[in-house]
Write a protein that holds these residues in place. Structure first.
Motif, PDB file in Angstrom:
ATOM      1  N   MET A   1     -11.031  -0.252   1.157  1.00 44.95           N
ATOM      2  CA  MET A   1     -10.466  -1.091   2.188  1.00 44.95           C
ATOM      3  C   MET A   1     -10.516  -0.307   3.490  1.00 44.95           C
ATOM      4  SD  MET A   1      -6.751  -2.941   2.017  1.00 44.95           S
ATOM      5  CE  MET A   1      -7.218  -3.846   0.563  1.00 44.95           C
ATOM      6  N   SER A   2     -11.168  -0.836   4.463  1.00 46.15           N
ATOM      7  CA  SER A   2     -11.339  -0.084   5.706  1.00 46.15           C
ATOM      8  C   SER A   2     -10.106  -0.121   6.592  1.00 46.15           C
ATOM      9  CB  SER A   2     -12.547  -0.630   6.469  1.00 46.15           C
ATOM     10  OG  SER A   2     -12.333  -1.988   6.782  1.00 46.15           O
ATOM     11  N   SER A   3      -9.277  -1.120   6.417  1.00 47.06           N
ATOM     12  CA  SER A   3      -8.086  -1.224   7.255  1.00 47.06           C
ATOM     13  C   SER A   3      -6.862  -1.418   6.371  1.00 47.06           C
ATOM     14  CB  SER A   3      -8.227  -2.417   8.203  1.00 47.06           C
ATOM     15  OG  SER A   3      -7.048  -2.587   8.932  1.00 47.06           O
ATOM     16  N   TYR A   4      -5.910  -0.529   6.471  1.00 45.96           N
ATOM     17  CA  TYR A   4      -4.698  -0.663   5.684  1.00 45.96           C
ATOM     18  C   TYR A   4      -3.516  -0.227   6.532  1.00 45.96           C
ATOM     19  CZ  TYR A   4      -6.482   4.030   4.669  1.00 45.96           C
ATOM     20  OH  TYR A   4      -7.031   5.271   4.757  1.00 45.96           O
ATOM     21  N   SER A   5      -2.353  -0.652   6.098  1.00 40.57           N
ATOM     22  CA  SER A   5      -1.167  -0.299   6.867  1.00 40.57           C
ATOM     23  C   SER A   5      -0.079   0.344   6.024  1.00 40.57           C
ATOM     24  CB  SER A   5      -0.603  -1.540   7.562  1.00 40.57           C
ATOM     25  OG  SER A   5      -0.154  -2.473   6.604  1.00 40.57           O
ATOM     26  N   SER A   6      -0.213   0.271   4.713  1.00 40.25           N
ATOM     27  CA  SER A   6       0.860   0.768   3.859  1.00 40.25           C
ATOM     28  C   SER A   6       0.346   1.747   2.819  1.00 40.25           C
ATOM     29  CB  SER A   6       1.544  -0.392   3.138  1.00 40.25           C
ATOM     30  OG  SER A   6       2.128  -1.274   4.080  1.00 40.25           O
ATOM     31  N   LEU A   7       1.189   2.731   2.528  1.00 41.62           N
ATOM     32  CA  LEU A   7       0.931   3.691   1.469  1.00 41.62           C
ATOM     33  C   LEU A   7       1.958   3.447   0.377  1.00 41.62           C
ATOM     34  CD1 LEU A   7      -0.499   6.286   0.407  1.00 41.62           C
ATOM     35  CD2 LEU A   7       1.314   7.573   1.586  1.00 41.62           C
ATOM     36  N   LEU A   8       1.501   3.285  -0.863  1.00 42.49           N
ATOM     37  CA  LEU A   8       2.358   3.085  -2.023  1.00 42.49           C
ATOM     38  C   LEU A   8       2.203   4.303  -2.920  1.00 42.49           C
ATOM     39  CD1 LEU A   8       1.143  -0.546  -2.789  1.00 42.49           C
ATOM     40  CD2 LEU A   8       3.006   0.152  -1.261  1.00 42.49           C
ATOM     41  N   VAL A   9       3.325   4.929  -3.287  1.00 42.77           N
ATOM     42  CA  VAL A   9       3.262   6.182  -4.048  1.00 42.77           C
ATOM     43  C   VAL A   9       4.252   6.132  -5.208  1.00 42.77           C
ATOM     44  CG1 VAL A   9       3.537   8.693  -3.946  1.00 42.77           C
ATOM     45  CG2 VAL A   9       2.741   7.452  -1.919  1.00 42.77           C
ATOM     46  N   ASP A  10       3.817   6.655  -6.359  1.00 43.17           N
ATOM     47  CA  ASP A  10       4.708   6.890  -7.483  1.00 43.17           C
ATOM     48  C   ASP A  10       4.602   8.367  -7.833  1.00 43.17           C
ATOM     49  OD1 ASP A  10       6.398   6.405  -9.795  1.00 43.17           O
ATOM     50  OD2 ASP A  10       4.570   6.640 -10.983  1.00 43.17           O
ATOM     51  N   VAL A  11       5.693   9.083  -7.695  1.00 44.37           N
ATOM     52  CA  VAL A  11       5.720  10.502  -8.036  1.00 44.37           C
ATOM     53  C   VAL A  11       6.325  10.624  -9.425  1.00 44.37           C
ATOM     54  CG1 VAL A  11       6.521  12.793  -7.387  1.00 44.37           C
ATOM     55  CG2 VAL A  11       6.054  11.094  -5.600  1.00 44.37           C
ATOM     56  N   GLY A  12       5.495  11.017 -10.385  1.00 38.40           N
ATOM     57  CA  GLY A  12       5.946  11.142 -11.758  1.00 38.40           C
ATOM     58  C   GLY A  12       6.171  12.590 -12.147  1.00 38.40           C
ATOM     59  N   GLY A  13       6.504  12.787 -13.402  1.00 36.57           N
ATOM     60  CA  GLY A  13       6.739  14.129 -13.903  1.00 36.57           C
ATOM     61  C   GLY A  13       5.483  14.972 -13.983  1.00 36.57           C
ATOM     62  N   THR A  14       4.339  14.339 -14.167  1.00 38.05           N
ATOM     63  CA  THR A  14       3.068  15.061 -14.260  1.00 38.05           C
ATOM     64  C   THR A  14       2.109  14.668 -13.148  1.00 38.05           C
ATOM     65  OG1 THR A  14       3.295  15.121 -16.664  1.00 38.05           O
ATOM     66  CG2 THR A  14       1.111  15.562 -15.772  1.00 38.05           C
ATOM     67  N   ASN A  15       2.041  13.381 -12.851  1.00 39.91           N
ATOM     68  CA  ASN A  15       1.051  12.875 -11.897  1.00 39.91           C
ATOM     69  C   ASN A  15       1.694  12.214 -10.688  1.00 39.91           C
ATOM     70  OD1 ASN A  15      -1.147  13.495 -13.687  1.00 39.91           O
ATOM     71  ND2 ASN A  15      -0.608  11.676 -14.859  1.00 39.91           N
ATOM     72  N   MET A  16       0.931  12.153  -9.624  1.00 42.86           N
ATOM     73  CA  MET A  16       1.294  11.376  -8.447  1.00 42.86           C
ATOM     74  C   MET A  16       0.221  10.302  -8.303  1.00 42.86           C
ATOM     75  SD  MET A  16       1.545  12.393  -4.387  1.00 42.86           S
ATOM     76  CE  MET A  16       3.042  13.326  -4.474  1.00 42.86           C
ATOM     77  N   ARG A  17       0.648   9.058  -8.302  1.00 45.33           N
ATOM     78  CA  ARG A  17      -0.275   7.944  -8.115  1.00 45.33           C
ATOM     79  C   ARG A  17      -0.035   7.366  -6.727  1.00 45.33           C
ATOM     80  NH1 ARG A  17       0.986   8.188 -13.398  1.00 45.33           N
ATOM     81  NH2 ARG A  17      -0.624   7.698 -14.895  1.00 45.33           N
ATOM     82  N   TYR A  18      -1.133   6.991  -6.072  1.00 45.89           N
ATOM     83  CA  TYR A  18      -0.969   6.351  -4.771  1.00 45.89           C
ATOM     84  C   TYR A  18      -2.088   5.358  -4.525  1.00 45.89           C
ATOM     85  CZ  TYR A  18      -4.480   9.571  -2.829  1.00 45.89           C
ATOM     86  OH  TYR A  18      -5.630  10.272  -2.576  1.00 45.89           O
ATOM     87  N   ALA A  19      -1.792   4.408  -3.654  1.00 41.83           N
ATOM     88  CA  ALA A  19      -2.761   3.384  -3.272  1.00 41.83           C
ATOM     89  C   ALA A  19      -2.442   2.948  -1.852  1.00 41.83           C
ATOM     90  CB  ALA A  19      -2.685   2.195  -4.225  1.00 41.83           C
ATOM     91  N   TYR A  20      -3.389   2.268  -1.266  1.00 44.27           N
ATOM     92  CA  TYR A  20      -3.212   1.719   0.076  1.00 44.27           C
ATOM     93  C   TYR A  20      -3.128   0.210  -0.031  1.00 44.27           C
ATOM     94  CZ  TYR A  20      -4.722   6.379   1.361  1.00 44.27           C
ATOM     95  OH  TYR A  20      -4.816   7.737   1.482  1.00 44.27           O
ATOM     96  N   ALA A  21      -2.408  -0.400   0.889  1.00 45.35           N
ATOM     97  CA  ALA A  21      -2.241  -1.852   0.841  1.00 45.35           C
ATOM     98  C   ALA A  21      -2.203  -2.443   2.247  1.00 45.35           C
ATOM     99  CB  ALA A  21      -0.949  -2.199   0.107  1.00 45.35           C
ATOM    100  N   ASN A  22      -2.605  -3.699   2.309  1.00 46.11           N
ATOM    101  CA  ASN A  22      -2.422  -4.513   3.506  1.00 46.11           C
ATOM    102  C   ASN A  22      -2.215  -5.951   3.038  1.00 46.11           C
ATOM    103  OD1 ASN A  22      -4.911  -5.707   3.000  1.00 46.11           O
ATOM    104  ND2 ASN A  22      -5.993  -4.535   4.551  1.00 46.11           N
ATOM    105  N   LYS A  23      -2.268  -6.899   3.945  1.00 41.13           N
ATOM    106  CA  LYS A  23      -2.014  -8.294   3.572  1.00 41.13           C
ATOM    107  C   LYS A  23      -3.032  -8.839   2.579  1.00 41.13           C
ATOM    108  CE  LYS A  23       0.432  -9.442   7.765  1.00 41.13           C
ATOM    109  NZ  LYS A  23       0.496 -10.234   8.972  1.00 41.13           N
ATOM    110  N   LYS A  24      -4.208  -8.216   2.504  1.00 42.19           N
ATOM    111  CA  LYS A  24      -5.253  -8.682   1.591  1.00 42.19           C
ATOM    112  C   LYS A  24      -5.075  -8.149   0.175  1.00 42.19           C
ATOM    113  CE  LYS A  24      -8.693  -9.176   5.215  1.00 42.19           C
ATOM    114  NZ  LYS A  24     -10.002  -8.707   5.711  1.00 42.19           N
ATOM    115  N   GLY A  25      -4.271  -7.110   0.012  1.00 40.94           N
ATOM    116  CA  GLY A  25      -4.056  -6.580  -1.322  1.00 40.94           C
ATOM    117  C   GLY A  25      -4.003  -5.065  -1.369  1.00 40.94           C
ATOM    118  N   ILE A  26      -4.151  -4.552  -2.573  1.00 42.37           N
ATOM    119  CA  ILE A  26      -4.059  -3.114  -2.838  1.00 42.37           C
ATOM    120  C   ILE A  26      -5.453  -2.573  -3.139  1.00 42.37           C
ATOM    121  CG2 ILE A  26      -3.134  -1.397  -4.444  1.00 42.37           C
ATOM    122  CD1 ILE A  26      -0.750  -3.278  -4.852  1.00 42.37           C
ATOM    123  N   SER A  27      -5.711  -1.373  -2.640  1.00 43.10           N
ATOM    124  CA  SER A  27      -7.016  -0.761  -2.910  1.00 43.10           C
ATOM    125  C   SER A  27      -6.893   0.752  -2.963  1.00 43.10           C
ATOM    126  CB  SER A  27      -8.015  -1.150  -1.825  1.00 43.10           C
ATOM    127  OG  SER A  27      -7.688  -0.514  -0.620  1.00 43.10           O
TER     128      SER A  27
END
Length: 124
Positions: A1-27
């Motif tokens: 996704m070339s344009s995003y406005s939000s960062l979504l993060v889950d910090v777990g005990g072993t891993n950190m997961r993250y994704a970017y999001a905008n009105k069109k969805g998550i990528s």
């Protein structure tokens, strides 16, 4: 996704997961494995330093007090207000990991999910 406005993060005990999001969805979903306690806030800072990020939601295990979590499974404190000020975010929020799951379920087709799990909410 070339344009995003939000960062979504889950910090777990072993891993950190993250994704970017905008009105069109998550990528651009990513997993960082075996990230050390000392590098969690540094990694969050690196992700938030992207000027395209205007909003952040960070989920982590631990009690949420205000907009801050002291993780129960790591020696890490995540302060979303501090990160919001530092990176001039429009919105920054920290959620308990199960609180985040609750929001996700609300967005899912609950009945279909419950049927798939074999749960009947109408039975008493």
């Amino acid at each position: 996704m070339s344009s995003y406005s939000s960062l979504l993060v889950d910090v777990g005990g072993t891993n950190m997961r993250y994704a970017y999001a905008n009105k069109k969805g998550i990528s651009e979903e990513n997993i960082l494995s075996n990230i050390s306690d000392q590098n969690i806030n540094k990694t969050l800072s690196n992700l938030l330093s992207n000027p395209k990020i205007k909003n952040a939601v960070i989920a982590a295990a631990g009690p949420r007090l205000g907009n801050r979590i002291e993780m129960t499974n790591r020696k890490v404190i995540i302060d979303a207000d501090l990160l919001g000020r530092k990176f001039e975010l429009a919105n920054s929020q920290v959620l308990n990991d199960w609180e985040a799951v609750g929001y996700a379920i609300d967005e899912m087709k609950l009945k279909k999910t419950m049927d798939r799990l074999g749960w009947n909410l109408e039975k008493k």
